[in-house]
Structure formats: structure tokens, C-alpha cells
Design an enzyme around this catalytic site. Structure first.
Site, short mmCIF file in Angstrom:
data_model
loop_
_atom_site.label_atom_id
_atom_site.label_comp_id
_atom_site.label_asym_id
_atom_site.label_seq_id
_atom_site.Cartn_x
_atom_site.Cartn_y
_atom_site.Cartn_z
N THR A 131 63.75 57.53 -40.39
CA THR A 131 64.00 57.89 -41.73
C THR A 131 65.88 57.51 -42.01
OG1 THR A 131 64.00 59.19 -43.65
CG2 THR A 131 63.82 59.82 -41.66
N ASP A 132 66.13 57.83 -42.88
CA ASP A 132 67.78 57.88 -43.57
C ASP A 132 67.82 59.33 -43.67
OD1 ASP A 132 66.83 58.32 -46.09
OD2 ASP A 132 67.76 57.23 -46.62
N GLU A 133 66.95 60.42 -43.77
CA GLU A 133 67.93 61.12 -43.61
C GLU A 133 67.84 62.35 -43.01
OE1 GLU A 133 64.71 64.04 -46.00
OE2 GLU A 133 63.89 61.63 -47.25
N TYR A 156 61.93 68.87 -42.52
CA TYR A 156 62.17 67.08 -42.65
C TYR A 156 62.38 66.42 -41.67
CZ TYR A 156 60.89 62.23 -43.12
OH TYR A 156 60.31 60.80 -42.87
N LYS A 160 62.12 65.21 -37.69
CA LYS A 160 62.61 63.06 -37.54
C LYS A 160 64.13 63.01 -36.69
CE LYS A 160 60.73 60.28 -38.49
NZ LYS A 160 59.71 59.41 -38.48
#
Ligand code: NAD
Ligand code: DAU
Length: 349
Positions: A131-133, A156, A160
Site C-alpha cells: 500500500t501507499d500508506e 495497519y 504493511k
């Protein structure tokens, strides 16, 4: 001949990836492994469940013995790994389950892949969907590049980021051929209605308050889920082993603007007077540690692999609303039982 293990294939993005691979590549065998948490739903795959090149295995990526057995029995040649706990709000309440699935589960898959492939490791691919997060939060300017340093801000995104580091460590230490994609926010059919767009569609339909966190000023970069599945296909087949590709649609929206846009679309589709649904907008307490802005620079995948989004956002949103209105039964099934309890605990009332 490829026997591709897709993890998390009963979830939102996974089900679109499974469908694309089953339909587009009849010579491949697609093995969908999913533990069917609240977010996994085999109804998402009804149209392809009897395809000769598809099988489903119910199982947990954290189960060491099971995963070793699946690699052996199915003679897995490649992995596309999507299984994860994926909702930021849930990670704030229950971080350990995110560490368990996203970190331990990923490492368990990496170990099993190395055990199974050690004789001819270069012939295989371990594709990790991230993810970009992991890059953290942007101010008003700038974009996330593949070279942006990791700076995850929520349980989260930290889990990741941890999983991405383990995947790269396996590439460096054991020479496992890996590919990683870091994608922005997805929307489209089959998304569980705990996430912004389907939650708002469901609440508008049922005339319930539309809970916008803070002032609704946070910005996300939205991509139609089938375009993400197409990007995974491109990277799997044509991406360079060892590389990371950012995936996004150059499509930034403030949350409040999306909610207003959705209200307008829903008023039209439900035959309500213009402005009716927007009266449901309710500003609520902000998410703890809420990232202000995500924005992906997707130039690398566009220039190197020729991938680009196929849909404009307004068109994708119309398609999404139509899907949810046509699939009331799907929505009823996934919002019964445990969803009610989650909703009550998170939003009250
Ligand atoms: P989702 O929550 O809809 O689906 C996750 C799937 O994984 C479910 O089917 C669930 O049953 C399964 N699963 C969870 N724990 C498991 C376990 N221990 N063993 C086996 N299966 C398990 O998630 P999603 O939105 O489809 O996201 C899929 C992947 O893409 C995730 O890795 C997520 O981090 C990543 N991603 C999501 C987005 C997005 O906007 N949704 C964007 C970028 C990346
Ligand atoms: O950027 C990619 C990520 O996008 C994925 O890795 C995650 O799996 C996915 O869940 C998503 O994370 P977000 O936190 O951005 O998505 P969510 O739909 O939960 O929230 C989108 C924005 O809307 C965010 O700024 C919070 C806000 N929001 C969300 C909900 C559920 C609200 O204002 N009200 C809500 O009720």
C-alpha cells in the site's frame, strides 16, 4: 505451466485479481487461499467458482504446516500475496491481529516459498501487494515515489511496512525473486462497507447519518479496483524481479468532496430531490493519527510497462453505485451479524 497461489482471493481486491487471472490465462492453475475473515466472501467469486483452472482452499496464511502442504501438493510455482487485515480503524482497536496476519503471515509464506523453491528459486516469483500508506502522510505538495523513505503512521501501515521489509530481506538474503506494488486507495464492486465509499453508499441508501471524520479535509488518491488488478497482471508478467512499482490514478479527492459527489449520484439514482442525501452528512470525531494526504506518482509503471487507468473517477463511481444498488442481497449478507456489532462499537448509535 504455472500454479499460482493467490492469497486473500476472497476479499475485495483479491477477488478481482483471481477473476482476471482465471479468465485471462486458462493454462494457469489459480489456487485461491483465504481464511474467510469477516472481509472474505466466496459470493465475490460465484461466476468463476466452477472454472477448470480454479480451486479454493480455506486456510490461514499463519498456519505453517498447512502452507507447506499447499506448496507441495499444489506444486505452487508463483505467489501473489494479498491476504491481510486491511482496515486502518480496526488496526487502531486491535493492532495485534494486524501484526499476526500482515507480518507473521507474510514471513510464513516467504519461508514456505523458499523451502519449496530452494533448488530452482530463480524460476519463481513472490509478488507482494502493498500500500501507499507505508510512505506516511504528505502535506499539500509532493508525491510518493518508489524511493520515498518509509514512514508508516498507523498500526495497519506499520504492519504493511514490516511485511514489505521482510519481503525485501528474503530477496537480499535468499535471492528470492520478488515484486512489490504499492497502490493508492481502491474503490469499486465488492468492497466491504467499512471503507469510505461503500459505507457512504450503504448509509445513503438506508437514510443513515454519513460519518465524515474531522472536517473531511483529508485527501486520498482513488483508483478503480479493476485497474489495480490490471496493474498486478502487468507487473507479474512484465515487471522486473526485485523492483517496486507504485500504482495510482493521479486522482486526488478530499473526503468531503467525494461524499458530496456520491450524495448527488445517489439522489439521481434513487429519484430523491437534489440535495436530499447531503443533509445526512455528519462531522464526527477524527480518526486517531489520521494521515492528511496520500498521492502516488505512478510514472514508473506507466512509462516502463505502459499501464494506465482505464476509467475516469466519475465514471468509476457511477459503475460502483450501480453495482451496490443491483447487489442489495450481497450488501445485506455482509452487513448482517458481526458488521452491526462493529458499526455500533465504532460509530455508536
Ligand atoms: P480485504 O480486507 O477486502 O480482503 C482481505 C482478504 O484477506 C479477505 O478475503 C480475508 O478473508 C483474507 N485474510 C485475512 N487474514 C487472512 C489470513 N490470516 N489468512 C488467509 N486469508 C486472510 O482487503 P483488500 O482491500 O482487498 O486488500 C487486499 C490487499 O491489498 C491487502 O494486502 C492490502 O493491504 C492491499 N491494498 C489495499 C488497498 C485498498 O484500497 N483496499 C490499497 C492498496 C493495497
Ligand atoms: O491508501 C491505501 C489504503 O487505503 C489501503 O492500504 C487500505 O487497506 C484501505 O483501507 C485504504 O485506507 P484508508 O484509511 O485511506 O481508507 P478508508 O476507506 O478507511 O478511509 C478513507 C478516508 O475516509 C480516510 O481519510 C478516512 C475517511 N473516513 C473513513 C470512514 C470509514 C471517514 O471520513 N469516515 C468513515 O466512516
Amino acid at each position: 505451466m504455472k500454479n499460482i497461489l493467490i492469497t486473500g482471493g476472497a476479499g475485495f481486491i483479491g477477488s478481482h485479481v483471481v477473476r482476471l487471472f482465471v479468465n485471462q490465462y486458462p493454462p494457469y492453475n489459480i489456487i485461491n487461499l483465504d481464511s474467510l475473515t469477516y472481509a472474505g466472501n466466496l459470493e465475490n467469486l460465484k461466476d468463476i467458482e466452477n472454472s477448470p483452472n480454479y480451486i479454493f482452499i480455506k486456510g490461514d496464511i499463519c498456519n505453517e504446516q498447512l502452507i507447506d502442504t499447499v506448496f507441495k501438493e499444489q506444486q505452487v510455482t508463483d505467489v501473489i500475496h494479498l491476504a491481510a487485515e486491511s482496515h486502518v480503524d480496526r488496526s487502531i482497536k486491535d493492532p495485534l491481529s494486524f501484526v499476526q496476519t500482515n507480518v507473521f503471515g507474510t514471513v510464513n509464506l516467504l519461508n514456505a516459498a523458499m523451502n519449496a523453491w530452494k533448488e530452482n528459486v530463480t524460476e519463481h516469483i513472490f509478488f507482494h501487494v502493498s500500500t501507499d500508506e507505508v510512505y506516511g502522510s504528505l502535506d499539500e505538495d509532493g508525491y510518493f515515489l518508489e524511493t520515498t523513505p518509509y514512514d508508516p503512521q498507523s498500526p495497519y501501515s506499520a504492519s504493511k511496512a514490516g511485511s514489505d521489509h521482510f519481503v525485501r530481506a528474503w530477496a537480499n538474503t535468499y535471492k528470492l525473486p520478488i515484486k512489490i506494488t504499492n497502490c493508492s486507495n481502491n474503490y469499486g464492486p465488492n468492497q466491504f462497507p467499512e471503507k469510505l465509499i461503500p459505507l457512504m453508499i450503504n448509509n445513503i441508501k438506508n437514510n443513515k447519518p454519513l460519518p465524515v471524520y474531522g472536517k473531511g479535509e483529508n485527501v486520498r488518491d482513488w483508483l478503480y479496483v479493476i485497474d489495480h488488478a490490471r496493474a498486478i497482471d502487468e507487473v507479474f508478467h512484465r515487471g522486473k524481479p526485485g523492483e517496486t512499482y507504485n500504482v495510482g490514478g493521479f486522482n486526488e479527492w478530499k473526503n468531503i468532496d467525494i461524499v458530496r459527489l456520491l450524495c448527488g449520484v445517489m439522489d439521481r439514482k434513487l429519484g430523491r430531490p437534489e440535495g436530499e442525501s447531503a443533509k445526512l452528512i455528519t462531522f464526527v470525531t477524527d480518526r486517531a493519527g489520521h494521515d492528511l494526504r496520500y498521492a502516488i506518482d505512478a510514472s514508473k509503471i506507466m512509462n516502463d510497462l505502459g499501464w494506465k487507468p482505464s476509467l475516469q473517477f466519475e465514471e468509476g463511481l457511477e459503475k460502483t453505485v450501480d453495482w451496490y444498488l443491483r447487489n442489495g442481497e450481497w450488501l445485506e449478507h455482509v452487513t448482517s451479524g458481526a458488521y452491526q456489532q462493529y458499526y455500533q462499537q465504532h460509530y455508536g448509535g
